[in-house]
Design an enzyme around this catalytic site. Structure first.
Site, PDB file in Angstrom:
ATOM      1  N   GLU A 281       0.831  -1.214   0.000  1.00  0.00           N
ATOM      2  CA  GLU A 281       0.000   0.000   0.000  1.00  0.00           C
ATOM      3  C   GLU A 281       0.861   1.258   0.000  1.00  0.00           C
ATOM      4  O   GLU A 281       0.526   2.253  -0.637  1.00  0.00           O
ATOM      5  CB  GLU A 281      -0.931  -0.006   1.214  1.00  0.00           C
ATOM      6  CG  GLU A 281      -1.978  -1.080   1.215  1.00  0.00           C
ATOM      7  CD  GLU A 281      -3.057  -0.861   0.154  1.00  0.00           C
ATOM      8  OE1 GLU A 281      -3.793  -1.820  -0.134  1.00  0.00           O
ATOM      9  OE2 GLU A 281      -3.154   0.251  -0.381  1.00  0.00           O
ATOM     10  N   ASP A 516      -4.982  -9.583  -8.094  1.00  0.00           N
ATOM     11  CA  ASP A 516      -5.250  -8.662  -9.197  1.00  0.00           C
ATOM     12  C   ASP A 516      -4.056  -7.958  -9.829  1.00  0.00           C
ATOM     13  O   ASP A 516      -3.714  -8.174 -10.983  1.00  0.00           O
ATOM     14  CB  ASP A 516      -6.290  -7.629  -8.757  1.00  0.00           C
ATOM     15  CG  ASP A 516      -5.954  -6.964  -7.425  1.00  0.00           C
ATOM     16  OD1 ASP A 516      -4.932  -7.319  -6.810  1.00  0.00           O
ATOM     17  OD2 ASP A 516      -6.717  -6.087  -6.993  1.00  0.00           O
ATOM     18  N   GLU A 632     -20.170  -5.248  -4.214  1.00  0.00           N
ATOM     19  CA  GLU A 632     -18.805  -5.761  -4.100  1.00  0.00           C
ATOM     20  C   GLU A 632     -18.672  -7.167  -4.678  1.00  0.00           C
ATOM     21  O   GLU A 632     -17.742  -7.443  -5.412  1.00  0.00           O
ATOM     22  CB  GLU A 632     -18.373  -5.777  -2.631  1.00  0.00           C
ATOM     23  CG  GLU A 632     -17.752  -4.504  -2.130  1.00  0.00           C
ATOM     24  CD  GLU A 632     -16.349  -4.303  -2.658  1.00  0.00           C
ATOM     25  OE1 GLU A 632     -15.420  -4.988  -2.217  1.00  0.00           O
ATOM     26  OE2 GLU A 632     -16.183  -3.455  -3.543  1.00  0.00           O
ATOM     27  N   GLU A 765     -12.461   0.220 -10.107  1.00  0.00           N
ATOM     28  CA  GLU A 765     -12.076  -0.757 -11.125  1.00  0.00           C
ATOM     29  C   GLU A 765     -12.996  -0.774 -12.344  1.00  0.00           C
ATOM     30  O   GLU A 765     -12.533  -0.942 -13.480  1.00  0.00           O
ATOM     31  CB  GLU A 765     -12.002  -2.163 -10.514  1.00  0.00           C
ATOM     32  CG  GLU A 765     -10.826  -2.373  -9.583  1.00  0.00           C
ATOM     33  CD  GLU A 765     -11.044  -1.779  -8.202  1.00  0.00           C
ATOM     34  OE1 GLU A 765     -10.053  -1.628  -7.456  1.00  0.00           O
ATOM     35  OE2 GLU A 765     -12.210  -1.465  -7.856  1.00  0.00           O
TER      36      GLU A 765
END
Length: 861
Positions: A281, A516, A632, A765
């Protein structure tokens, strides 16, 4: 006589004075032993909050707002750079919109005081301060920690690499790569006006959220969009500030950009209220944010690169392991950094493979090969492991990155766990104990370097971590917590192997959560290196082949819309029956854009059509809910591969009620048991109460109940059966009734069998792929669909202060959650804005967008 009396009085007063003085002096001398303070509360370091602020850390929340703040002093190790505005001719607006709220003045560290810092600390994984704007709010001031916060400093590496052994950036002229962006036609004046109006609306939405952050949480990681105040889940360095920096520039908010740059000068990456750093992150948000802002602003703000280097030097310590795989929750304090540590047994794939783009760009800008070497070794190990998994072409979502041949009997050190996406990767690397041959260059594709290695497992106690959070651990209670045992140092000698499957009962494979961006970065790294490393192309082609064959499925939905989603495969160990989960999830929506880029970049026939269908699937998911926003995660019914996919109500109902026969059998068995019980029981004499109940039953058809003093007696239609079994028997629905009830009660869109997670957390996304597909094809369909998505998201997430997460996208008035992650400004609103910008703004032929949407310049070698 009178005079004698006068003297006598004076003598008495003098005596009293002397006695009082002696008593007072005596009490003063006894004070230390006679008085004791009450026992201190939480005096031991272990009982203090792990996130208490440092005495020398700047707290900026009480800064007075002004329009043009003076530049605060930069850290001593970096020289000052001008932050004068630079014009961006590509920025388009209907009018020159200025921020409606003034900025706050950053304080220098000289102005900081214990009182300023007092309200910042909080125990737990997330630092939160509701009353962050002064003492008039509800925030509770936390006492200062009794010890100074440590500062990172460079320590000698445990497993160093000689500079001559670094894997170096490729050299030579960049290849002429295929053009990605479509050839756009000139737009009419009406179309341009419509586009610019939408662009202005999106910009206003950004300014609203930015202003909320700036006025309530400036310098902190996240604003709390409902109550105000802030959260600090990412080490408190100002994640939203750094993450949103390049968006400020792109939207033409140059004055706000300059203010933010001045603020960034005060960030001290060498200390934190967290004892560990989430490397993934931190890399994508902070390092990527600094480099993206530096590139997009034309390299006019050198301080951004300097701060990126400052941060990268801290992060490089995470790679100092026996096999040079990073510990992805890195304990940065010198007392720990100087000790031996290693990769983890259950590293999350997405964190392991998603550092390449940022460290490569930093290496290009600084000409320092050590940054590229760090991530190239991870790539090498992924390359070697790719064909040796149980699902060749893909990697399991969790990987043993420890490199250890066997599990020591003692408790191993492991990267700290948090509610974040993962732990660490694994690769082969030189060390003091095991020197390795010099690494080849990328142009050689590592042909000789990639030799298979045996790998074993370690760290059985590794715990999963969720995407989007950080470790809950705070500062160490003592230095002994960090001291590595001799046994561990001895075991490190054996931890030089590569990647392996973790020791677990099964392995999961997919391109969504936990995996991902590792896949996303393969074509992006290829472009960033100018096509000079074929390794990334080869790896991507293997990935997309396995994905097409095993993961892509067509869902059965109404209307005949031809869309595709991606499943998740679970492979048991030892090998057995493979399980496929047919879900749609928002996080996987990036795949449409990735497949589209790969199709044009590598010339893969048919993949642009697949990219269209994958992206349109997410558009369908947005259109299918009450709010017009995609949930989600949800489950779907797959059509059989190679057969015509048409809506079939019977198949859908069977998926909604898969246990029909078992459900009816249980009901029949209960009825049979009840009948047998009744036949063997003797009838009981009726009591007055039972007479009243019987009378109530007879009158039920007339919606009447006989009055009774019994308060438990049901009223009208609520009269209950005499026992639970009778209730269950009466309520057994038919197959059609059961399915219809599920659709109605769970608010299921046609084709959806279960809503696994109903939230929308401001994710980017879906709009990311919509934006990419527009740039790749020039088809205005994507702009229209993107606008519908923006209107829905803005309507249901906007608060008085900013924008918030919503709890359930299937209801008309969803409940809001007091959270706004930094990617709302960094990604989601940026992609909406770029969708309606002139296509020359952040052209895909000029920039690579990292997984946090930070534009990194594609160099011309």
């Amino acid at each position: 006589m009178l005079r004698a009396r006068r003297y006598r009085v004076l003598l008495v007063f003098a005596t009293i004075f002397v006695l009082a003085f002696i008593h007072f002096a005596r009490s003063r001398e006894q004070a230390p032993s006679a008085w004791s303070a009450p026992p201190p509360v939480d005096r031991h370091p272990a009982s203090f909050s792990p996130d208490l602020p440092a005495a020398d850390q700047v707290d900026l929340k009480d800064s007075a707002p002004i329009i043009a703040p003076p530049s605060p002093p930069a850290p001593e190790s970096f020289e000052q750079h001008s932050t004068e505005e630079a014009t961006d001719p590509s920025t388009e607006t209907l009018s020159d919109v200025r921020p409606s709220v003034s900025a706050e003045v950053p304080k220098s560290s000289d102005d900081a005081s214990p009182k300023d810092n007092g309200s910042e600390g909080e125990s737990g994984p997330l630092q939160t301060n509701v009353g962050s704007q002064g003492q008039g709010k509800s925030g509770v001031e936390t006492p200062e920690a009794p010890w100074p916060h440590p500062h990172w400093k460079k320590v000698p590496e445990q497993y160093p690499i000689a500079s001559e052994d670094f894997i170096r950036l490729p050299v030579g002229q960049s290849k002429t790569l295929p053009k990605l962006q479509a050839d756009f036609k000139d737009e009419s004046s009406a179309d341009k006006m419509k586009r610019l109006q939408r662009l202005s609306t999106i910009k206003s939405e950004f300014e609203h959220a930015w202003t909320g952050y700036k006025t309530s949480a400036m310098g902190h990681d996240e604003v709390m969009p409902l109550r105000g105040g802030y959260r600090d889940p990412f080490n408190g360095w100002g994640a939203t500030l750094v993450d949103g920096l390049d968006t400020l520039w792109l939207m033409g908010l140059k004055e706000e950009f300059s203010i933010a740059v001045d603020y960034i000068k005060t960030i001290d990456f060498t200390t934190s209220k967290k004892k560990d750093i989430p490397v993934f992150e931190t890399t994508i948000r902070y390092l990527g944010g600094l480099l993206g802002a530096y590139d997009i602003s034309g390299h006019k703000h050198g301080v951004l690169l300097e701060k990126a280097v400052e941060l990268a030097e801290v992060l490089m310590g995470a790679f100092d392991t026996p096999n040079r795989m990073p510990t992805l929750f890195y304990k940065w304090a010198p007392v720990y950094a100087a000790q031996s540590h290693r990769g983890d047994k259950k590293a999350v794939l997405a964190e392991l493979g998603s550092l390449s783009v940022e460290f490569t760009r930093l290496a290009q800008l600084t000409k320092e090969n050590k940054y590229y070497d760090a991530i190239a070794r991870i790539t090498n190990e992924l390359d070697k492991f790719q064909d040796n998994t149980q699902f060749p072409g893909l990697w399991p979502m969790r990987i043993d990155a420890s490199g250890c041949k066997k599990t020591p009997t003692h408790l191993d050190h492991e990267a700290p766990r948090g509610n974040k996406l993962g732990e660490s990767p694994t690769s082969v690397l030189p060390s003091k104990a095991h020197p390795t041959k010099p690494a080849p260059t990328d142009a050689q594709s590592y042909a000789e370097f990639l030799e298979p290695r045996d790998t074993r497992s370690l760290h059985d106690d590794a715990q999963p971590a969720e995407y989007g959070g950080v470790s809950a651990q705070g500062y160490p209670n003592s230095e002994s917590e960090y001291r590595a045992s001799f046994e561990q140092q001895a075991s490190d000698i054996q931890c030089h192997d590569g990647l392996a499957a973790p020791a677990s009962e099964s392995e999961k494979y997919g391109l969504g959560a936990l995996a991902d961006s590792t896949y996303e970065y393969l074509p992006k790294e290829y472009m960033l290196l100018g096509g000079l490393n074929e390794q990334y192309r080869t790896m991507y082609e293997k990935v997309i082949k396995a994905t097409r064959e095993r993961l892509v499925f067509q869902p059965m939905i109404k209307g005949g819309r031809d869309v595709r989603f991606l499943g998740t495969v679970t492979v048991p160990k030892p090998p057995g029956r493979t399980k496929v989960t047919y879900d749609g999830d928002h996080l996987s929506c990036f795949v449409g854009g990735m497949v589209g880029i790969g199709a044009k970049l590598f010339g893969i026939e048919g993949d642009l059509d697949l990219a269209y269908k994958l992206t349109d699937a997410c558009v369908w998911a947005y259109e299918s809910t009450k709010t017009g926003i995609m949930p989600e995660q949800f489950s779907l019914v797959p059509c059989k591969k190679g057969e015509k996919c048409e809506w079939d109500e019977a198949i859908y109902y069977k998926a909604l009620d898969p246990n029909l026969e078992e459900r009816l059998a249980r009901a029949a068995a209960r009825k049979e048991d009840k009948d047998k019980k009744k036949s063997t029981e003797e009838p009981e004499p009726e009591s007055p109460n039972s007479i009243k109940k019987s009378h109530a039953k007879r009158e039920r058809g007339n919606w009447h109940v006989v009055a009774t003093p019994n308060e438990d007696l049901p009223r009208k239609e609520e009269v209950a059966p005499e026992n639970v079994e009778e209730a269950e028997e009466e309520k057994v629905p038919s197959h059609e009734e059961f399915a219809a009830a599920r659709i109605r009660n769970e608010r299921l869109p046609p084709g959806v069998t279960r809503l696994v997670n109903r939230k929308y957390i401001l994710r980017p996304e879906a709009i990311e792929s919509v934006f990419i597909m527009f740039r790749l094809t020039g088809d205005n369909y994507w702009r229209e669909k993107g606008w519908e998505m923006f209107e829905a998201v803005s309507k249901y997430t906007r608060t008085e202060l900013a924008n918030s997460v919503i709890e359930d996208v299937t209801v008309e008035n969803p409940k809001m959650v007091d959270e706004m992650q930094s990617f709302w400004l960094a990604e989601t609103l940026k992609y909406f804005y770029l969708l309606f910008s002139d296509p020359s703004v952040v052209s895909l032929d000029d920039y690579v967008l990292n997984t946090e949407a930070h534009p990194l310049k594609r160099p011309q070698y």
